[in-house]
Design a protein around this motif. Structure first.
Motif, mmCIF file in Angstrom:
data_model
loop_
_atom_site.group_PDB
_atom_site.id
_atom_site.type_symbol
_atom_site.label_atom_id
_atom_site.label_comp_id
_atom_site.label_asym_id
_atom_site.label_seq_id
_atom_site.Cartn_x
_atom_site.Cartn_y
_atom_site.Cartn_z
ATOM 1 N N PRO A 159 27.847 52.740 56.432
ATOM 2 C CA PRO A 159 27.537 52.474 57.839
ATOM 3 C C PRO A 159 26.219 51.709 57.968
ATOM 4 C CG PRO A 159 28.202 54.762 57.535
ATOM 5 C CD PRO A 159 28.017 54.181 56.162
ATOM 6 N N ALA A 160 26.185 50.713 58.845
ATOM 7 C CA ALA A 160 24.964 49.932 59.088
ATOM 8 C C ALA A 160 24.238 50.545 60.281
ATOM 9 C CB ALA A 160 25.306 48.480 59.364
ATOM 10 N N MET A 166 31.143 48.653 67.601
ATOM 11 C CA MET A 166 31.574 49.918 68.190
ATOM 12 C C MET A 166 32.856 50.472 67.563
ATOM 13 S SD MET A 166 29.151 50.523 70.173
ATOM 14 C CE MET A 166 29.795 51.996 70.954
ATOM 15 N N GLY A 167 33.403 49.773 66.566
ATOM 16 C CA GLY A 167 34.578 50.290 65.881
ATOM 17 C C GLY A 167 34.210 51.348 64.860
ATOM 18 N N GLU A 168 35.237 51.942 64.247
ATOM 19 C CA GLU A 168 34.994 52.998 63.267
ATOM 20 C C GLU A 168 34.353 52.436 62.004
ATOM 21 O OE1 GLU A 168 37.931 52.241 64.502
ATOM 22 O OE2 GLU A 168 38.847 54.004 65.463
ATOM 23 N N THR A 169 33.464 53.210 61.416
ATOM 24 C CA THR A 169 32.951 52.886 60.091
ATOM 25 C C THR A 169 33.997 53.291 59.058
ATOM 26 O OG1 THR A 169 31.923 55.055 59.765
ATOM 27 C CG2 THR A 169 30.605 53.359 60.887
ATOM 28 N N ARG A 170 33.796 52.862 57.818
ATOM 29 C CA ARG A 170 34.723 53.278 56.759
ATOM 30 C C ARG A 170 34.727 54.805 56.624
ATOM 31 N NH1 ARG A 170 35.346 48.957 53.089
ATOM 32 N NH2 ARG A 170 35.908 47.172 54.400
ATOM 33 N N ALA A 171 33.550 55.403 56.716
ATOM 34 C CA ALA A 171 33.464 56.856 56.582
ATOM 35 C C ALA A 171 34.256 57.548 57.681
ATOM 36 C CB ALA A 171 32.002 57.301 56.618
ATOM 37 N N GLN A 172 34.222 56.997 58.907
ATOM 38 C CA GLN A 172 34.990 57.596 59.998
ATOM 39 C C GLN A 172 36.494 57.426 59.785
ATOM 40 O OE1 GLN A 172 32.977 55.399 63.096
ATOM 41 N NE2 GLN A 172 31.931 57.236 63.849
#
Length: 243
Positions: A159-160, A166-172
């Motif tokens: 995450p940056a 506003m989209g999902e991060t990879r972790a999300q």
């Protein structure tokens, strides 16, 4: 089982596969005939030529599986199989269409090496459900090669904190995956890879390493050299709707 699973095939400042040249050379030591699977891309001849140039210094004879009337026979005659990157949905659709899922599993089970990069690394998992790609085609099933019992997210991005996206991060997105599936997901950062045998699984590559996500647990960072063998011993539990 002998696997080399690369997060990416090209790194900044390097040519195709150059960033992992020593690891690839060690993995392919003794390999004479390599079957290349180019179906993640659109230009199969051009993609195969690129791989041929990259592996020429190793003395490996590269044959694109698309050049034969029966791609599975090209795999059956090879000492190793390399599945290249591109779009995972297009790749998996082609693997099923050409009868390569069973052919690759059988050949790897008989001792041939399997090398994947990006989408090809996704294919080594039980399913493509942790790909980053857009579904430009619809494969008959999400079931992949199941050479390992866990999932991988190639090209994993952290995450940056200063991003306005506003989209999902990879972790999300991986957390959403775990709402439906109880299987480990290894986020492979750029420049990293996994080396697997029947007896062990080791993380290699750049210092940034990888991050392991498991249902109900906090993510865990791993650095190159980490022993991840336990992931080979942990059964995967998927949503029963598709499996």
């Amino acid at each position: 089982m002998r696997l080399l699973l690369l997060s990416n095939s090209t790194a900044p400042g390097h040519g195709y596969l150059e960033h992992a040249r020593e690891e690839i050379a060690d993995f392919l030591d003794g390999t004479r005939r390599l079957a290349f699977v180019p179906y993640a891309g659109a230009d199969h001849d051009g993609y195969t030529a690129q791989v041929t140039r990259a592996l020429a210094p190793l003395g490996v004879e590269v044959t694109g599986v698309h050049t034969g009337s029966r791609p599975a026979e090209v795999v059956a005659d090879a000492d190793a199989v390399f599945v290249g990157g591109g779009n995972s949905f297009r790749l998996l659709s082609a693997l099923h269409h050409h009868g390569l899922v069973d052919a690759i599993r059988a050949r790897v089970g008989a001792g041939a090496g399997y090398m994947g990069s990006s989408a090809g690394t996704n294919m080594a998992c039980p399913t493509l459900r942790t790909t980053n790609d857009m579904p430009i085609v619809q494969p008959p099933t999400f079931d992949a090669l199941h050479l390992v019992p866990f999932q991988i997210n190639p090209h994993y991005l952290d995450p940056a904190p200063d991003s306005s996206h506003m989209g999902e991060t990879r972790a999300q997105r991986i957390a959403e995956f775990h709402q439906e599936n109880d299987v480990a997901v290894l986020g492979l950062r750029e420049g990293t890879w996994l080396r697997a045998t029947d007896d062990g699984l080791t993380l290699g590559g750049i210092e940034a390493g990888a991050v392991l996500f498991e249902r109900g647990r906090e993510p865990v960072e791993h650095r190159p050299g980490a022993d991840l063998t336990r992931l080979l011993r942990t059964p995967a539990v998927f949503d029963s709707a598709d499996r």
